[in-house]
Design a protein around this motif. Structure first.
Motif, PDB file in Angstrom:
ATOM      1  N   ALA A  13       9.675  71.045  30.126  1.00 55.23           N
ATOM      2  CA  ALA A  13      10.031  70.376  28.878  1.00 55.23           C
ATOM      3  C   ALA A  13       8.977  70.625  27.800  1.00 55.23           C
ATOM      4  O   ALA A  13       9.324  70.798  26.627  1.00 55.23           O
ATOM      5  CB  ALA A  13      10.213  68.878  29.115  1.00 55.23           C
ATOM      6  N   ILE A  14       7.705  70.664  28.188  1.00 52.77           N
ATOM      7  CA  ILE A  14       6.647  70.969  27.209  1.00 52.77           C
ATOM      8  C   ILE A  14       6.857  72.364  26.642  1.00 52.77           C
ATOM      9  O   ILE A  14       6.741  72.579  25.426  1.00 52.77           O
ATOM     10  CB  ILE A  14       5.245  70.837  27.839  1.00 52.77           C
ATOM     11  CG1 ILE A  14       4.915  69.367  28.078  1.00 52.77           C
ATOM     12  CG2 ILE A  14       4.188  71.483  26.946  1.00 52.77           C
ATOM     13  CD1 ILE A  14       3.630  69.125  28.830  1.00 52.77           C
ATOM     14  N   THR A  15       7.185  73.300  27.500  1.00 56.81           N
ATOM     15  CA  THR A  15       7.442  74.664  27.042  1.00 56.81           C
ATOM     16  C   THR A  15       8.607  74.680  26.054  1.00 56.81           C
ATOM     17  O   THR A  15       8.544  75.320  24.995  1.00 56.81           O
ATOM     18  CB  THR A  15       7.731  75.587  28.241  1.00 56.81           C
ATOM     19  OG1 THR A  15       6.592  75.573  29.102  1.00 56.81           O
ATOM     20  CG2 THR A  15       8.016  77.011  27.802  1.00 56.81           C
ATOM     21  N   PHE A  16       9.665  73.961  26.393  1.00 55.55           N
ATOM     22  CA  PHE A  16      10.817  73.868  25.501  1.00 55.55           C
ATOM     23  C   PHE A  16      10.431  73.244  24.171  1.00 55.55           C
ATOM     24  O   PHE A  16      10.734  73.782  23.099  1.00 55.55           O
ATOM     25  CB  PHE A  16      11.930  73.051  26.166  1.00 55.55           C
ATOM     26  CG  PHE A  16      12.988  72.610  25.206  1.00 55.55           C
ATOM     27  CD1 PHE A  16      13.939  73.502  24.747  1.00 55.55           C
ATOM     28  CD2 PHE A  16      13.016  71.300  24.738  1.00 55.55           C
ATOM     29  CE1 PHE A  16      14.917  73.101  23.840  1.00 55.55           C
ATOM     30  CE2 PHE A  16      13.984  70.897  23.840  1.00 55.55           C
ATOM     31  CZ  PHE A  16      14.934  71.803  23.386  1.00 55.55           C
ATOM     32  N   ILE A  17       9.776  72.094  24.218  1.00 50.32           N
ATOM     33  CA  ILE A  17       9.399  71.380  22.995  1.00 50.32           C
ATOM     34  C   ILE A  17       8.512  72.252  22.116  1.00 50.32           C
ATOM     35  O   ILE A  17       8.674  72.298  20.894  1.00 50.32           O
ATOM     36  CB  ILE A  17       8.729  70.035  23.334  1.00 50.32           C
ATOM     37  CG1 ILE A  17       9.780  69.067  23.902  1.00 50.32           C
ATOM     38  CG2 ILE A  17       8.026  69.432  22.116  1.00 50.32           C
ATOM     39  CD1 ILE A  17       9.193  67.813  24.521  1.00 50.32           C
ATOM     40  N   SER A  18       7.579  72.962  22.743  1.00 49.21           N
ATOM     41  CA  SER A  18       6.665  73.823  21.991  1.00 49.21           C
ATOM     42  C   SER A  18       7.391  74.965  21.296  1.00 49.21           C
ATOM     43  O   SER A  18       6.928  75.463  20.268  1.00 49.21           O
ATOM     44  CB  SER A  18       5.602  74.395  22.925  1.00 49.21           C
ATOM     45  OG  SER A  18       4.813  73.361  23.456  1.00 49.21           O
ATOM     46  N   SER A  19       8.521  75.372  21.851  1.00 48.01           N
ATOM     47  CA  SER A  19       9.248  76.510  21.288  1.00 48.01           C
ATOM     48  C   SER A  19      10.322  76.114  20.282  1.00 48.01           C
ATOM     49  O   SER A  19      10.881  76.972  19.610  1.00 48.01           O
ATOM     50  CB  SER A  19       9.879  77.334  22.415  1.00 48.01           C
ATOM     51  OG  SER A  19      10.938  76.609  23.016  1.00 48.01           O
ATOM     52  N   GLU A  20      10.619  74.834  20.184  1.00 48.14           N
ATOM     53  CA  GLU A  20      11.665  74.345  19.282  1.00 48.14           C
ATOM     54  C   GLU A  20      11.010  73.515  18.174  1.00 48.14           C
ATOM     55  O   GLU A  20      10.538  72.406  18.422  1.00 48.14           O
ATOM     56  CB  GLU A  20      12.668  73.471  20.046  1.00 48.14           C
ATOM     57  CG  GLU A  20      13.449  74.196  21.108  1.00 48.14           C
ATOM     58  CD  GLU A  20      14.541  75.068  20.515  1.00 48.14           C
ATOM     59  OE1 GLU A  20      15.080  74.731  19.434  1.00 48.14           O
ATOM     60  OE2 GLU A  20      14.850  76.087  21.141  1.00 48.14           O
ATOM     61  N   GLU A  21      10.999  74.052  16.971  1.00 48.94           N
ATOM     62  CA  GLU A  21      10.277  73.408  15.865  1.00 48.94           C
ATOM     63  C   GLU A  21      10.718  71.958  15.628  1.00 48.94           C
ATOM     64  O   GLU A  21       9.889  71.072  15.486  1.00 48.94           O
ATOM     65  CB  GLU A  21      10.444  74.226  14.584  1.00 48.94           C
ATOM     66  CG  GLU A  21       9.598  73.688  13.448  1.00 48.94           C
ATOM     67  CD  GLU A  21       9.660  74.579  12.228  1.00 48.94           C
ATOM     68  OE1 GLU A  21       9.255  74.081  11.170  1.00 48.94           O
ATOM     69  OE2 GLU A  21      10.103  75.736  12.312  1.00 48.94           O
ATOM     70  N   ARG A  22      12.028  71.719  15.617  1.00 46.39           N
ATOM     71  CA  ARG A  22      12.509  70.357  15.371  1.00 46.39           C
ATOM     72  C   ARG A  22      12.059  69.415  16.473  1.00 46.39           C
ATOM     73  O   ARG A  22      11.600  68.305  16.213  1.00 46.39           O
ATOM     74  CB  ARG A  22      14.040  70.333  15.253  1.00 46.39           C
ATOM     75  CG  ARG A  22      14.572  68.974  14.780  1.00 46.39           C
ATOM     76  CD  ARG A  22      16.073  68.845  14.939  1.00 46.39           C
ATOM     77  NE  ARG A  22      16.523  68.803  16.309  1.00 46.39           N
ATOM     78  CZ  ARG A  22      16.393  67.744  17.122  1.00 46.39           C
ATOM     79  NH1 ARG A  22      15.818  66.646  16.700  1.00 46.39           N
ATOM     80  NH2 ARG A  22      16.847  67.773  18.350  1.00 46.39           N
ATOM     81  N   ALA A  23      12.162  69.865  17.714  1.00 46.68           N
ATOM     82  CA  ALA A  23      11.733  69.030  18.839  1.00 46.68           C
ATOM     83  C   ALA A  23      10.226  68.800  18.795  1.00 46.68           C
ATOM     84  O   ALA A  23       9.756  67.686  19.043  1.00 46.68           O
ATOM     85  CB  ALA A  23      12.138  69.674  20.165  1.00 46.68           C
ATOM     86  N   LEU A  24       9.477  69.841  18.468  1.00 46.47           N
ATOM     87  CA  LEU A  24       8.019  69.704  18.403  1.00 46.47           C
ATOM     88  C   LEU A  24       7.621  68.682  17.348  1.00 46.47           C
ATOM     89  O   LEU A  24       6.817  67.780  17.621  1.00 46.47           O
ATOM     90  CB  LEU A  24       7.375  71.059  18.117  1.00 46.47           C
ATOM     91  CG  LEU A  24       5.846  71.048  17.984  1.00 46.47           C
ATOM     92  CD1 LEU A  24       5.187  70.551  19.266  1.00 46.47           C
ATOM     93  CD2 LEU A  24       5.346  72.439  17.612  1.00 46.47           C
ATOM     94  N   HIS A  25       8.183  68.789  16.164  1.00 43.47           N
ATOM     95  CA  HIS A  25       7.855  67.828  15.100  1.00 43.47           C
ATOM     96  C   HIS A  25       8.281  66.415  15.497  1.00 43.47           C
ATOM     97  O   HIS A  25       7.564  65.448  15.231  1.00 43.47           O
ATOM     98  CB  HIS A  25       8.489  68.241  13.774  1.00 43.47           C
ATOM     99  CG  HIS A  25       7.848  69.448  13.170  1.00 43.47           C
ATOM    100  ND1 HIS A  25       6.544  69.479  12.730  1.00 43.47           N
ATOM    101  CD2 HIS A  25       8.342  70.692  12.952  1.00 43.47           C
ATOM    102  CE1 HIS A  25       6.253  70.670  12.265  1.00 43.47           C
ATOM    103  NE2 HIS A  25       7.332  71.435  12.394  1.00 43.47           N
ATOM    104  N   GLY A  26       9.439  66.302  16.119  1.00 50.05           N
ATOM    105  CA  GLY A  26       9.897  64.990  16.576  1.00 50.05           C
ATOM    106  C   GLY A  26       8.975  64.387  17.612  1.00 50.05           C
ATOM    107  O   GLY A  26       8.627  63.211  17.549  1.00 50.05           O
TER     108      GLY A  26
END
Length: 92
Positions: A13-26
């Motif tokens: 999930a960290i890998t996913f969040i890091s790669s998705e700008e909207r998720a990372l900012h959220g």
């Protein structure tokens, strides 16, 4: 689910969040964490629990993550239950 399995899912999930700008900012906005925290807390079960808490609070990010990881959303709930702090989150 064992804690080790839950930690692997949270690391995915960290890998996913890091790669998705909207998720990372959220995630950063919701958690108050910084970019450096993503890498420096990779072995902290409580931090990993927070990663899964974020996904469970953001249905669109959850569904995209689950689709990319080819796992069912219910598995995220099971993983979250296996990490610290889940005792009072859900019944059963």
């Amino acid at each position: 689910m064992k804690q080790e399995q839950a930690e692997v899912i949270a690391l995915q999930a960290i890998t996913f969040i890091s790669s998705e700008e909207r998720a990372l900012h959220g995630f950063l906005a919701q958690s108050g964490a910084g970019i450096d925290d993503l890498q420096s807390n990779l072995t902290d079960p409580a931090f990993l629990a927070g990663i899964l808490d974020f996904l469970l609070s953001d249905e669109s990010a959850l569904l995209v993550f689950c689709e990319q990881a080819e796992i069912e959303p219910q598995l995220i709930v099971s993983a979250r239950r296996a990490l610290p702090g889940a005792e009072n989150l859900w019944d059963g």
